[in-house]
Design a protein around this motif. Structure first.
Motif, PDB file in Angstrom:
ATOM      1  N   LYS A   1      -3.484  23.767  22.950  1.00  0.00           N
ATOM      2  CA  LYS A   1      -2.495  24.546  22.197  1.00  0.00           C
ATOM      3  C   LYS A   1      -1.201  24.690  22.984  1.00  0.00           C
ATOM      4  CE  LYS A   1      -5.722  27.197  19.364  1.00  0.00           C
ATOM      5  NZ  LYS A   1      -6.095  28.531  18.848  1.00  0.00           N
ATOM      6  N   ALA A   2      -1.314  24.938  24.273  1.00  0.00           N
ATOM      7  CA  ALA A   2      -0.120  25.083  25.102  1.00  0.00           C
ATOM      8  C   ALA A   2       0.660  23.772  25.171  1.00  0.00           C
ATOM      9  CB  ALA A   2      -0.511  25.538  26.507  1.00  0.00           C
ATOM     10  N   HIS A   3      -0.056  22.650  25.219  1.00  0.00           N
ATOM     11  CA  HIS A   3       0.621  21.344  25.266  1.00  0.00           C
ATOM     12  C   HIS A   3       1.372  21.077  23.967  1.00  0.00           C
ATOM     13  CE1 HIS A   3       1.344  17.350  26.860  1.00  0.00           C
ATOM     14  NE2 HIS A   3       0.946  16.825  25.710  1.00  0.00           N
ATOM     15  N   TYR A   4       0.749  21.374  22.849  1.00  0.00           N
ATOM     16  CA  TYR A   4       1.421  21.181  21.562  1.00  0.00           C
ATOM     17  C   TYR A   4       2.618  22.129  21.440  1.00  0.00           C
ATOM     18  CZ  TYR A   4      -1.799  17.906  19.282  1.00  0.00           C
ATOM     19  OH  TYR A   4      -2.522  16.785  18.917  1.00  0.00           O
ATOM     20  N   ALA A   5       2.461  23.360  21.919  1.00  0.00           N
ATOM     21  CA  ALA A   5       3.571  24.311  21.866  1.00  0.00           C
ATOM     22  C   ALA A   5       4.750  23.803  22.697  1.00  0.00           C
ATOM     23  CB  ALA A   5       3.112  25.671  22.381  1.00  0.00           C
ATOM     24  N   LYS A   6       4.451  23.232  23.852  1.00  0.00           N
ATOM     25  CA  LYS A   6       5.503  22.662  24.708  1.00  0.00           C
ATOM     26  C   LYS A   6       6.236  21.542  23.980  1.00  0.00           C
ATOM     27  CE  LYS A   6       5.788  19.617  28.745  1.00  0.00           C
ATOM     28  NZ  LYS A   6       6.001  18.397  27.943  1.00  0.00           N
ATOM     29  N   LEU A   7       5.490  20.663  23.344  1.00  0.00           N
ATOM     30  CA  LEU A   7       6.112  19.549  22.613  1.00  0.00           C
ATOM     31  C   LEU A   7       6.946  20.054  21.447  1.00  0.00           C
ATOM     32  CD1 LEU A   7       3.092  17.045  22.599  1.00  0.00           C
ATOM     33  CD2 LEU A   7       5.181  16.887  23.971  1.00  0.00           C
ATOM     34  N   LEU A   8       6.469  21.087  20.774  1.00  0.00           N
ATOM     35  CA  LEU A   8       7.225  21.660  19.657  1.00  0.00           C
ATOM     36  C   LEU A   8       8.543  22.249  20.149  1.00  0.00           C
ATOM     37  CD1 LEU A   8       7.678  22.738  16.796  1.00  0.00           C
ATOM     38  CD2 LEU A   8       6.210  24.685  17.375  1.00  0.00           C
ATOM     39  N   LEU A   9       8.496  22.960  21.267  1.00  0.00           N
ATOM     40  CA  LEU A   9       9.705  23.612  21.765  1.00  0.00           C
ATOM     41  C   LEU A   9      10.731  22.624  22.302  1.00  0.00           C
ATOM     42  CD1 LEU A   9       7.945  26.651  23.449  1.00  0.00           C
ATOM     43  CD2 LEU A   9       9.586  26.768  21.563  1.00  0.00           C
ATOM     44  N   GLU A  10      10.333  21.388  22.467  1.00  0.00           N
ATOM     45  CA  GLU A  10      11.293  20.355  22.846  1.00  0.00           C
ATOM     46  C   GLU A  10      12.049  19.803  21.640  1.00  0.00           C
ATOM     47  OE1 GLU A  10       8.889  17.526  24.899  1.00  0.00           O
ATOM     48  OE2 GLU A  10       8.660  18.764  26.700  1.00  0.00           O
ATOM     49  N   LYS A  11      11.619  20.213  20.443  1.00  0.00           N
ATOM     50  CA  LYS A  11      12.265  19.761  19.215  1.00  0.00           C
ATOM     51  C   LYS A  11      13.501  20.606  18.900  1.00  0.00           C
ATOM     52  CE  LYS A  11       9.176  16.634  18.372  1.00  0.00           C
ATOM     53  NZ  LYS A  11       9.533  15.206  18.559  1.00  0.00           N
ATOM     54  N   ASN A  12      14.318  20.099  18.006  1.00  0.00           N
ATOM     55  CA  ASN A  12      15.510  20.824  17.554  1.00  0.00           C
ATOM     56  C   ASN A  12      15.104  21.805  16.454  1.00  0.00           C
ATOM     57  OD1 ASN A  12      18.144  21.622  17.162  1.00  0.00           O
ATOM     58  ND2 ASN A  12      18.668  19.878  15.842  1.00  0.00           N
ATOM     59  N   ILE A  13      14.626  22.956  16.864  1.00  0.00           N
ATOM     60  CA  ILE A  13      14.125  23.960  15.930  1.00  0.00           C
ATOM     61  C   ILE A  13      15.290  24.809  15.434  1.00  0.00           C
ATOM     62  CG2 ILE A  13      12.573  25.937  15.668  1.00  0.00           C
ATOM     63  CD1 ILE A  13      10.931  24.787  17.997  1.00  0.00           C
ATOM     64  N   PRO A  14      15.434  24.996  14.120  1.00  0.00           N
ATOM     65  CA  PRO A  14      16.504  25.863  13.610  1.00  0.00           C
ATOM     66  C   PRO A  14      16.406  27.262  14.211  1.00  0.00           C
ATOM     67  CG  PRO A  14      15.500  24.618  11.817  1.00  0.00           C
ATOM     68  CD  PRO A  14      14.649  24.389  13.038  1.00  0.00           C
ATOM     69  N   SER A  15      17.547  27.852  14.544  1.00  0.00           N
ATOM     70  CA  SER A  15      17.556  29.179  15.166  1.00  0.00           C
ATOM     71  C   SER A  15      16.834  30.209  14.319  1.00  0.00           C
ATOM     72  CB  SER A  15      19.004  29.629  15.410  1.00  0.00           C
ATOM     73  OG  SER A  15      19.649  28.766  16.312  1.00  0.00           O
ATOM     74  N   ALA A  16      16.951  30.075  12.999  1.00  0.00           N
ATOM     75  CA  ALA A  16      16.331  31.046  12.092  1.00  0.00           C
ATOM     76  C   ALA A  16      14.812  31.003  12.175  1.00  0.00           C
ATOM     77  CB  ALA A  16      16.781  30.780  10.659  1.00  0.00           C
ATOM     78  N   ASP A  17      14.242  29.887  12.644  1.00  0.00           N
ATOM     79  CA  ASP A  17      12.784  29.737  12.715  1.00  0.00           C
ATOM     80  C   ASP A  17      12.218  30.136  14.081  1.00  0.00           C
ATOM     81  OD1 ASP A  17      12.908  28.728  10.162  1.00  0.00           O
ATOM     82  OD2 ASP A  17      12.785  26.624  10.777  1.00  0.00           O
ATOM     83  N   MET A  18      13.089  30.337  15.075  1.00  0.00           N
ATOM     84  CA  MET A  18      12.597  30.485  16.444  1.00  0.00           C
ATOM     85  C   MET A  18      11.760  31.749  16.640  1.00  0.00           C
ATOM     86  SD  MET A  18      12.240  29.070  19.309  1.00  0.00           S
ATOM     87  CE  MET A  18      13.403  27.711  19.238  1.00  0.00           C
ATOM     88  N   ALA A  19      12.136  32.843  15.994  1.00  0.00           N
ATOM     89  CA  ALA A  19      11.368  34.085  16.157  1.00  0.00           C
ATOM     90  C   ALA A  19       9.928  33.897  15.709  1.00  0.00           C
ATOM     91  CB  ALA A  19      12.028  35.224  15.384  1.00  0.00           C
ATOM     92  N   SER A  20       9.754  33.207  14.592  1.00  0.00           N
ATOM     93  CA  SER A  20       8.408  32.944  14.086  1.00  0.00           C
ATOM     94  C   SER A  20       7.638  32.036  15.032  1.00  0.00           C
ATOM     95  CB  SER A  20       8.488  32.301  12.700  1.00  0.00           C
ATOM     96  OG  SER A  20       7.213  31.929  12.243  1.00  0.00           O
ATOM     97  N   VAL A  21       8.321  31.037  15.580  1.00  0.00           N
ATOM     98  CA  VAL A  21       7.684  30.122  16.531  1.00  0.00           C
ATOM     99  C   VAL A  21       7.186  30.891  17.749  1.00  0.00           C
ATOM    100  CG1 VAL A  21       8.112  28.204  18.121  1.00  0.00           C
ATOM    101  CG2 VAL A  21       8.989  28.097  15.783  1.00  0.00           C
ATOM    102  N   VAL A  22       8.040  31.738  18.304  1.00  0.00           N
ATOM    103  CA  VAL A  22       7.684  32.495  19.501  1.00  0.00           C
ATOM    104  C   VAL A  22       6.496  33.413  19.237  1.00  0.00           C
ATOM    105  CG1 VAL A  22       8.511  34.202  21.167  1.00  0.00           C
ATOM    106  CG2 VAL A  22      10.041  32.387  20.400  1.00  0.00           C
ATOM    107  N   SER A  23       6.522  34.085  18.098  1.00  0.00           N
ATOM    108  CA  SER A  23       5.442  35.022  17.758  1.00  0.00           C
ATOM    109  C   SER A  23       4.112  34.301  17.559  1.00  0.00           C
ATOM    110  CB  SER A  23       5.794  35.798  16.490  1.00  0.00           C
ATOM    111  OG  SER A  23       6.890  36.643  16.706  1.00  0.00           O
TER     112      SER A  23
END
Length: 485
Positions: free
Chosen positions: A170-192
């Motif tokens: 899970k941590a590895h996938y989370a790392k790969l996701l956070l390397e993507k260009n995630i819209p700012s509006a979605d980041m709070a949900s990603v972090v949570s």
């Protein structure tokens, strides 16, 4: 004391579990491990899972891309290699897939030591085990995240993380996701959701620490980040993450409140002091936040670490009466006379102390500092650096006069007499000498204020002469009376 640490990428992750059925007749034990290492300049990953009668091993090298249905290998990098071995009660099956370069792939399938036809035997078995394998390891993770993100965005990857087995994956996938260009509006949900999914303190702290700058990109995502740190139970890892975040970004008052809630659960004196000290380095720390921080400092049992935080708080200019009051309350829990006095003197020297807080601080010194030496230091500091109210002045001279040591009592009272005293203050100081049982020191105190007594009214002079009657030595007695004649 400096505190600096970085959580490095995981090289080993091990988990074990064991279950015993209610009958007590069947025992199932299971253990799993994963390692990642460099060999001859190339990264080699290994996973192993064992249970009663079963041994499952996977080794990979290079970049592996899976087909869209996760049932076959689509491509390998030129150094790519995949080996899967499963043994069940002695029956062994193995798949070896490796790159021949130029996009060519060799596939082999074995049952025991016998090489079997790849199609359909090997192909079918790979299709059976690969979907489960990719959700319990990082096999093909990069390609899977790319594919899922392209189709479903951050939410799609987070949904997939929900389905993964083990915090390492899970941590590895989370790392790969956070390397993507995630819209700012979605980041709070990603972090949570990352905090919800990863239960290991180590892996959650690793993801958070290594992606602080991206996770704190918006106020909402920063709020989610600090809320997420409350999921980290380890004092060490929680401190590492919070300190890293505070080093790079200023926190809002509401975020500081959340940080303090997370910090309040830290059991270690040292790590709690590190977090609070990091907060105190904030340039624009609001008084409300500062007051709350000082209140949390009361959770530090260590006199040294608590007073380190309180001393640092006193470096903030213009502490409100409420913040000062909270500081005195926290200081009351410090058992060491030395450390307590250090904070009192710094408070006295640092700025104007609220009149009401003066009273509380003098009471604290009088009631809780057992050493006459340190009491005298604290009281003299207040007399020297603070404009005391009449009530506070009275408290100080009473506290000073009651010190067991006539020497230290006289030092406090002589210091009190150095100012330009009014009638009431002179009378209170003279009354305070009643506990000094040394003719020498009593004479020193009375003669030190004689010039002011001489210029005061009859009531003050009468109080002075009454105090002088306690001197048994005729020479000293005569010296005291002569001083006002």
């Amino acid at each position: 004391m400096k505190f600096s640490v970085v959580i490095t990428a995981a090289i080993v992750a091990i988990s074990t579990c064991a279950t015993i059925q209610a009958t007590g007749q069947e025992v199932r034990a299971e253990s799993s491990s994963s390692t990642s290492e460099r060999h001859n300049g190339r990264s080699v990953n290994r996973w192993r899972n064992t249970s009663v009668g079963t041994d499952f091993n996977v080794e990979t090298r290079g970049t592996i891309e899976l087909t869209d249905d996760d049932k076959d290998i689509k491509s390998l990098s030129n150094d790519g290699y995949l080996e899967i071995t499963k043994t069940v009660f002695g029956a062994r099956r193995q798949i070896v897939i490796e790159s021949l370069g130029g996009g060519k792939i060799k596939r082999e399938y074995y049952e025991g030591r016998t090489k079997m036809e790849w199609d359909p035997n090997g192909k079918n078995w790979l299709g059976e085990i690969l979907p489960e394998l990719v959700r319990s390891t990082t096999l093909g993770a990069e390609g899977r995240v790319n594919r899922i993100f392209q189709k479903g965005g951050a939410k799609g990857v987070l949904d997939e993380i929900d389905e993964l087995h083990g915090d390492y994956a899970k941590a590895h996938y989370a790392k790969l996701l956070l390397e993507k260009n995630i819209p700012s509006a979605d980041m709070a949900s990603v972090v949570s959701r990352i905090a919800d999914d990863i239960h290991s303190d180590y892996y959650l702290a690793t993801v958070y620490q290594n992606h602080v700058e991206k996770m704190l990109v918006t106020p909402a995502s920063a709020d989610a980040f600090y809320q997420g740190t409350q999921r980290i139970n380890s004092d060490y890892y929680k401190t590492v993450v919070l300190k890293e975040a505070l080093k790079k970004f200023s926190a809002s008052p509401s975020q500081i409140k959340t940080i303090l809630q997370a910090a309040a659960s830290i059991k270690s004196d040292y790590y709690l002091s590190v977090v609070l000290s990091a907060l105190l380095e904030e340039d624009n720390l609001k008084d409300e936040s500062l007051t709350d921080l000082i209140a949390v400092s009361a959770n530090i049992p260590s006199a040294y670490y608590r007073t380190q935080v309180l001393s640092k708080a006193l470096e903030k200019k213009g502490l409100s009466a409420r913040a000062q009051k909270e500081l005195v309350a926290s200081l009351s829990g410090v058992s060491s006379d030395y450390y307590k006095t250090g904070v009192v003197t710094k408070m006295a020297e640092g700025g104007t102390i609220d009149k009401g807080v003066q009273t509380e601080l003098i009471t604290l010194v009088s009631n809780s500092v057992g050493s006459d030496y340190y009491s005298a230091i604290a009281l003299k500091s207040l007399l020297e650096h603070q404009q005391l109210s009449d009530a506070s002045f009275k408290q100080v001279v009473i506290a000073g006069g009651k010190l067991n040591s006539a020497n230290y009592a006289s030092e406090v009272l002589k210091r009190a007499g150095e100012g330009d005293l009014n009638k009431e203050q002179l009378i209170e100081l003279i009354k305070a000498t009643s506990s000094i049982n040394s003719d020498h020191y009593l004479t020193e105190v009375l003669t030190s204020i004689a010039s002011q007594v001489k210029n005061s009214d009859q009531q003050v002079k009468d109080a002075y002469r009454q105090a002088a009657k306690r001197i048994n030595n005729d020479t000293y007695y005569g010296r005291v009376l002569k001083a006002i004649d």
